[in-house]
Design an enzyme around this catalytic site. Structure first.
Site, PDB file in Angstrom:
ATOM      1  CE  LYS A 289      -4.417   1.294   2.094  1.00  0.00           C
ATOM      2  NZ  LYS A 289      -5.376   0.991   3.176  1.00  0.00           N
ATOM      3  CD  GLU A 375     -18.494  -4.145   9.206  1.00  0.00           C
ATOM      4  OE1 GLU A 375     -17.753  -3.245   8.753  1.00  0.00           O
ATOM      5  OE2 GLU A 375     -18.642  -5.259   8.645  1.00  0.00           O
ATOM      6  NE  ARG A 403     -20.048  -4.659   5.854  1.00  0.00           N
ATOM      7  CZ  ARG A 403     -19.712  -5.039   4.624  1.00  0.00           C
ATOM      8  NH1 ARG A 403     -20.166  -4.374   3.589  1.00  0.00           N
ATOM      9  NH2 ARG A 403     -18.928  -6.067   4.429  1.00  0.00           N
TER      10      ARG A 403
END
Length: 642
Positions: A289, A375, A403
């Site tokens: 990243k 979640e 979610r």
């Protein structure tokens, strides 16, 4: 412009098909130019930088090998889609990213045929790609045609159960499906859990350079093992990797890990997969990243989300803060409560910094739990903690809590467990647009029996609500607060425990009462100042609670005024609907009360500044003032002149 990078090859690209004119060596140069253009664009707009830089070579390789948009390229979450947008005909608008009337910061079906499936939440890509693959085989049709389905999913997103549900189904259906695991060893926060450890072990037993060399040496052999049918992936694995068993057990052929920044690996592998694959296959690519931009690589979050910045130094150009952010107020208030009560614990789903729990984790590392992008698990885990005698604060963004809604109902509310839900990013959020707007949490929580729902009007109120939630042990309780800075009010030394279901009066007036729920209170105050200049002094109250309602306050306002207006930063079905239900049941409308409810409109609002978004929603001071004048039948001066 003179400050833009020199991009001679990229200047020749107006659509992905143009990449097929380049040699592999030129594609390497193109990737370098694409990285420079991405950095330049995000320096102007701000946005998600690190994720896109990590997939530059992968983006070039995918568009060079596959035939998009006929082949469906689906980016999971799509934080990483800026290089993709540049290559797919949107370069001329790339410096409008995340701005009003500009490009979305995520993939968006209505924006381009090269975005076959929109995303901004994680772990949806494999399910969607499998849907495209099955539609293709059943004779489905779209204007661009249906070819291969390719899902690009990060290692953080692979921790979510939905990804495994999709892989399990894909392995069973045995459809031709290509999944690329973009393994950068972190999502937004460093990844957690057994999945991350498993992926790490795939390449930790030997130096990665050894794998890189082995992979290069095996590239020329790839066509032969693919002719062997079902056993081809295992043959490849013997030559270049240490594992992949988990994915194979789910029915996927596994290929990797390969260097996701080496086009000399990516291109032959993708070409072979395109030519030879039959069933589902997973390509495991290792990336970094923020790759290629030193300030991003050096940042703890690898440049995940940035403000506008100086390209040379990486220094971000943030406006000076006049007040603490709501997120930091929550984090500090929770730490203060936890110092007084060792039963308080905190749970988040891969967003410790975004929710302010990084502060809690630093102070109480053994009492803070990042469950990864999961979640549903996070909510039920919190329920288990509550059932075990702890005091869990489950901190999630409003849209991410969606979610885990079944778990909120089934595992928390029905069992009346005292889970404290700290709901960040309530209301409209600006540049992230509709996918991250916290529009629905009041509506989906306040209809649950036994649930307490609060909204902070300012940062001091938020501190009080943290204290109130900590003290509440009779069922679940939730409090919501927006993104961004507070109102700049004076902060109390310690949070006050509020009386459940009781609002507060702000000012006494006549004729019309405005009952605010949440941080639109500052806009209500502005509207009132303008109205007073017209000789109208409205009564203002802060509801604090959507459930239970302060019935005494509401009925008193209804009795003492000819009109009552509620204002909230939520969708239809929330606070105002509960007030209307109360007034109807009590027969107040029969007595002639004029009632209006100001809510978010029944539409999804695209990205812009929060002020612009609330103007579209009709919830700024000017619209509140207009609503008061309308309900009282008072014409505005500009209308009289017209």
């Amino acid at each position: 412009m003179s400050d833009r990078p020199d991009t001679p090859l990229l200047d020749r690209v107006s659509r992905p098909a143009d990449l097929k004119q380049f040699s592999d060596a030129q594609l390497v140069q193109l990737a370098s130019e694409l990285r420079a253009e991405t950095i330049s664009a995000v320096s102007v707009t701000g946005g998600h930088l690190g994720a896109g830089l990590g997939v530059v070579e992968l983006t070039v390789a995918l568009h060079a090998v596959f035939d998009t948009p006929r082949d469906k390229l689906i980016w999971d979450v799509s934080h990483q889609c800026y290089p993709h947008k540049i290559l797919t005909g949107r370069r001329d608008r790339i410096r409008t990213l995340r701005q009003k009337d500009g490009l979305s910061g995520f993939t968006k079906r209505s924006e381009s045929p090269y975005d076959p499936f929109g995303a901004a939440h994680s772990s949806t890509s494999i399910s969607a790609a499998l849907g495209f693959a099955v539609a293709r085989d059943l004779g489905g049709n779209v204007p661009e045609g249906l070819g291969d389905a390719i899902a690009v999913i990060g290692d953080g997103s692979m921790s979510a159960g939905m990804a495994f549900e999709a892989m399990n189904n894909a392995g069973h259906l045995k459809k031709r499906l290509i999944v690329i695991l973009n393994d950068n060893e972190m999502s937004i926060a460093p990844p957690v859990g057994a999945m991350s450890n498993y992926l790490s072990r795939l390449y930790a037993e030997e130096p990665f350079q050894d794998f890189k060399a082995a992979a290069k040496g095996a590239v020329s052999l790839l066509p032969e093992p693919f002719r062997a049918g079902a056993k081809r992936a295992k043959d490849i694995l013997k030559g270049m990797t240490v594992g992949g068993t988990l994915f194979e057990e789910l029915g996927f052929s596994y290929l990797g890990p390969i260097d996701g920044h080496d086009l000399h690996q990516l291109l032959p592998v993708l070409r072979t997969v395109r030519a030879r694959a039959t069933g589902p296959i997973l390509i495991h690519a290792i990336t970094k990243k923020g790759k290629g931009y030193a300030p991003a690589e050096a940042a703890l979050d690898r440049g995940h989300a940035t403000a506008k910045f100086d390209v040379v130094t990486g220094e971000q150009k943030k406006a000076p803060s006049n007040a603490p952010s709501y997120t930091s107020v929550f984090g500090k208030a929770l730490v203060a409560e936890a110092e007084r009560d060792d039963k308080i614990v905190a749970v988040t789903a891969a967003m410790p910094d975004g929710t302010g729990l990084n502060l809690f984790a630093e102070r109480f590392p053994s009492r803070c739990f990042d469950v990864g992008i999961a979640e549903q698990h996070g909510v039920t885990f919190s329920a288990g903690l509550a059932a075990g005698g702890m005091k869990p604060f489950c901190a999630m963004y409003s849209t991410f809590l969606q979610r885990g809604y079944d778990q909120v109902v089934h595992d928390v509310a029905i069992q009346r467990l005292p889970v404290r839900f700290a709901i960040d990013r309530a209301g409209l959020v600006g540049a992230d647009g509709a996918t991250h707007a916290g529009a629905f949490d009041v509506a989906y929580l306040a209809n649950l029996p036994g649930m307490v729902v609060m909204a902070a009007a300012d940062e001091a109120e938020l501190k009080h609500m943290v204290a109130t939630a900590a003290a509440h042990d009779d069922g679940p309780i939730a409090f919501r607060y927006p993104r961004g800075e507070g109102a700049g009010v004076e902060m109390p030394e310690q949070g006050e425990v509020l009386e459940i279901g009781k609002g507060r009066m702000i000012q006494q007036g006549a004729r019309v009462a405005i009952l605010s729920f949440g941080t639109r209170l500052s806009e209500v105050r502005r509207a009132a100042e303008s109205l007073e200049a017209r000789g109208i002094r409205p009564t203002i109250a802060d509801a604090r609670f959507a459930k239970p309602l302060d019935e005494d306050l509401i009925l008193r306002l209804a009795e003492d005024h000819e009109a009552l207006i509620t204002v909230e930063e939520g969708a239809i079905g929330g606070f105002g609907s509960h007030v209307a239900q109360l007034l109807a049941e009590k027969g107040v409308f029969d007595e002639g009360l004029k009632y209006r409810s100001m809510v978010l409109p029944d539409t999804f609002i695209d990205q812009a500044s929060p002020a612009d978004m609330y103007a579209v929603a009709g919830l700024n001071a000017e619209q509140i003032e207009a609503k008061v004048l309308d309900v009282l039948g008072v014409a505005r001066l500009d209308e009289k002149r017209a």
